[in-house]
Design an enzyme around this catalytic site. Structure first.
Site, PDB file in Angstrom:
ATOM      1  N   LYS A   1       4.610 -28.304   2.321  1.00  0.00           N
ATOM      2  CA  LYS A   1       3.560 -28.785   1.427  1.00  0.00           C
ATOM      3  C   LYS A   1       2.668 -29.807   2.139  1.00  0.00           C
ATOM      4  CE  LYS A   1       4.529 -29.558  -2.920  1.00  0.00           C
ATOM      5  NZ  LYS A   1       5.022 -30.186  -4.179  1.00  0.00           N
TER       6      LYS A   1
ATOM      7  N   GLU B   1      11.433 -31.173  10.757  1.00  0.00           N
ATOM      8  CA  GLU B   1      12.083 -29.965  11.270  1.00  0.00           C
ATOM      9  C   GLU B   1      11.100 -28.791  11.303  1.00  0.00           C
ATOM     10  OE1 GLU B   1      15.307 -32.191   8.861  1.00  0.00           O
ATOM     11  OE2 GLU B   1      13.153 -31.797   8.717  1.00  0.00           O
TER      12      GLU B   1
ATOM     13  N   GLY C   1      10.631 -28.244  -4.530  1.00  0.00           N
ATOM     14  CA  GLY C   1      10.983 -27.329  -3.451  1.00  0.00           C
ATOM     15  C   GLY C   1      12.043 -26.318  -3.824  1.00  0.00           C
ATOM     16  N   ARG C   2      13.112 -26.771  -4.470  1.00  0.00           N
ATOM     17  CA  ARG C   2      14.210 -25.858  -4.795  1.00  0.00           C
ATOM     18  C   ARG C   2      13.898 -24.955  -5.979  1.00  0.00           C
ATOM     19  NH1 ARG C   2      15.132 -31.031  -5.667  1.00  0.00           N
ATOM     20  NH2 ARG C   2      15.726 -31.847  -7.710  1.00  0.00           N
TER      21      ARG C   2
ATOM     22  N   GLU D   1      21.332 -30.759  -5.263  1.00  0.00           N
ATOM     23  CA  GLU D   1      20.175 -31.635  -5.081  1.00  0.00           C
ATOM     24  C   GLU D   1      19.602 -32.041  -6.435  1.00  0.00           C
ATOM     25  OE1 GLU D   1      17.529 -31.418  -1.443  1.00  0.00           O
ATOM     26  OE2 GLU D   1      16.176 -30.607  -2.969  1.00  0.00           O
TER      27      GLU D   1
ATOM     28  N   HIS E   1      40.519 -12.874   1.134  1.00  0.00           N
ATOM     29  CA  HIS E   1      41.406 -13.020   2.291  1.00  0.00           C
ATOM     30  C   HIS E   1      41.161 -14.339   3.002  1.00  0.00           C
ATOM     31  CE1 HIS E   1      42.831  -8.837   1.973  1.00  0.00           C
ATOM     32  NE2 HIS E   1      41.610  -8.621   1.496  1.00  0.00           N
TER      33      HIS E   1
ATOM     34  N   LYS F   1      16.545 -39.036   6.688  1.00  0.00           N
ATOM     35  CA  LYS F   1      15.340 -38.596   7.403  1.00  0.00           C
ATOM     36  C   LYS F   1      14.621 -39.782   8.040  1.00  0.00           C
ATOM     37  CE  LYS F   1      13.279 -36.227   4.125  1.00  0.00           C
ATOM     38  NZ  LYS F   1      12.315 -35.308   3.461  1.00  0.00           N
TER      39      LYS F   1
END
Length: 539
Positions: free
Chosen positions: A207, A213, A267-268, A353, A384, A504
């Site tokens: 955005k 990153e 964002g999510r 979050e 398993h 961050k």
């Protein structure tokens, strides 16, 4: 300032009700009520929810729904759909429901109907997607684009990657998608190892166009492209999902192919916005539109269905019941669908979050535990691996099983084996196997304690007909609104995420130290780690 949640009368009623469950078994509940499976199930938007294998009875549901109403769930739901600024700490609406509203629908926030702008962006995405698919848009050398690489992180990555993997059977012919999020250079190297820059398009999703990153990986991608094709190639091999026009232009992209979104999109909650451009490119406009219709169908159900038959409300209340009254710290998400392999990871961000908060909306410490730890793997792989602990361990782990009645794979017999395992696992967790049953089967007495399954392990089973785009949209919206339900009851802001900021900020400071002689005061452990890294980073 409201009174602490755990001092309310309905909360105390639920605590007292929980005490009545000592010694109660699911075996007995099913024996006492032959209609239990029918009485504790609900259906909407192509999803069937069987929640009969939970440690609940009609009184449990009555009390939980009373709690929801006492915490003003219906009013808060109305506020969200009205575009009010329910994200209080950031002064924003949480209006992701507008992203999937059909054309002509009116949804206002701050007095503005946002649906026309939403569809303007969707139309822009659709036109660009069709230009890639029909070959109108070509790379700098004239070759068609065949590989799409999404560069983002968090919500700019998890949703699109999950959706692409879930909907691969619907992919547009010839299109392949890849995703780069981790700043670890090995990720970039791995994803691009066998790609040809001439047929590769990068979508940079940020955005602000400043995310560390994402922009680190974007600059590496730019170098990778320009080293092979020259500076002029940037405009044909990069597009942006962003709101920062100046930064996008400075990167060398054509701002006419920049796709925006709004501050009321978290964002999510953004996979159905322009952040989903890679998904649309991967599966085509029609399938992406069908996914939006699935989202919208579940939105309508959540908004209008009675709480007693409301799938997101029921799932949210069940999660809260175990979290706050049974001490369950985790929730296992167990999709019996290979294509939903990334769904548990997607729900980790969505739920943890959103509801991993220690203070309420008034800034006061919460009086009860909030969000559960979300984890899981697809069946039958997990059987398993960690199912041993779920079946016979000492911790109570509620489970959500997700399956589909019709396979997308042509291997129908294997699908029947898959679904047999799903149904069997839910049955085994609920009813277990008693010592007397083992003895009747002739199991040696010395082995009986080791082979007892205690049962009484709760689970929901969600069944859809097929894992298609509409169903995926409905499934994601189901969990979005379940998260909202829990957050309202806890009195927390499910739409901010201040907890990601400190790490961050410290990383930015430490990066400066690693790249120069600048030094900042640190604790002894951090200073020692920095010193060791600086001394040994050259090998």
């Amino acid at each position: 300032m409201s009174a602490p949640l755990n001092t309310s009368s309905v909360w105390r009623d639920l605590q007292q009700h929980r005490q009545s469950w000592e010694g109660v078994t699911l075996r007995q509940l099913f024996q006492d009520d032959p209609q239990r499976a029918r009485n504790f199930s609900a259906e909407a938007c192509g999803l069937y929810l069987d929640y009969s294998k939970h440690l609940i009875n009609p009184e449990t549901l009555r009390l939980l729904i009373t709690l929801a109403r006492a915490r003003h769930l219906e009013e808060r739901r109305a506020a969200m759909f009205a575009g009010e600024r329910i994200n209080r700490t950031e002064g924003r609406a949480a209006f992701h429901v507008a992203l999937r509203a059909p054309k002509g629908h009116v949804m206002r926030t701050a007095g503005v109907d946002v649906v026309p702008e939403v569809h303007k962006v969707l139309d822009h995405m659709a036109a660009f997607t069709r230009s890639i698919h029909d070959g109108t848009w070509r790379g700098a050398t004239g070759q068609p684009i065949r590989k799409i690489i999404n560069i983002g992180i968090g919500g700019s990555y998890l949703g699109p990657e999950m959706a692409w993997k879930a909907l691969r059977p619907y992919r547009h012919p010839g299109m392949e998608l890849g995703f780069i999020a981790n700043v670890d250079g090995a990720t970039f190297t791995d994803v691009t190892a066998h790609l040809d820059p001439a047929e590769t398009l990068f979508i940079v999703s940020s955005k602000t166009f400043t995310t560390l990153e994402t922009m680190t990986n974007a600059q590496q991608a730019r170098h990778w492209v320009t080293s092979a094709l020259g500076e002029a190639a940037v405009a044909r091999h990069f597009v942006a999902v962003s709101t920062n026009v100046e930064a996008v232009e400075a990167f060398g992209m054509d701002t006419g192919h920049m796709f925006g979104f709004w501050d009321w999109v978290g964002g999510r909650y953004s996979m159905d916005s322009a952040i989903g451009l890679s998904t649309m490119l991967g599966v085509g406009v029609e399938h992406f539109t069908a996914m939006l219709a699935g989202f919208h169908a579940m939105d309508n159900h959540f908004q209008t269905a009675p709480l007693e038959q409301n799938l997101p409300v029921l799932m949210g209340l069940l999660a809260l019941w175990y979290n706050n009254f049974w001490g369950a710290q985790t929730l296992a998400i167990l999709p019996y669908a290979h294509d939903l392999a990334r769904f548990p990871a997607y729900l980790q961000q969505l739920q943890m979050e959103s509801n991993g908060k220690g203070v309420d909306e008034d800034g006061q410490p919460v009086a009860v535990d909030t969000g559960a730890i979300i984890w899981g793997e697809p069946g039958t792989d997990g059987q398993h691996s960690f199912y041993q602990l779920i079946h016979q361990g000492t911790r109570l782990i509620p489970c959500d099983f997700i399956g589909f009645c019709q396979p997308l794979s042509p291997l129908a017999e294997q699908h029947e084996l898959l679904m047999a395992n799903l149904i069997a696992q839910a049955e085994a967790l609920a009813f277990g196997k008693a010592a007397e049953e083992l003895r009747a089967e002739g199991v040696a007495e010395a082995l009986v304690p080791f082979r007892v399954f205690p049962g009484n392990r709760p689970s929901s089973v969600l069944l859809g007909d097929r894992l298609d785009p509409h169903t995926l949209g409905a499934l994601v919206a189901l969990y979005e609104h379940s998260v909202f339900t829990q957050g309202v009851i806890w009195g927390i802001d499910s739409f901010d995420q201040w907890g990601v900021e400190l790490g961050k900020a410290l990383a930015q400071r430490i990066v400066a130290e690693l790249q120069s002689t600048a030094r900042h005061p640190h604790d002894a452990s951090t200073a020692t780690l920095l010193q060791r890294y600086l001394q040994r980073r050259g090998g």
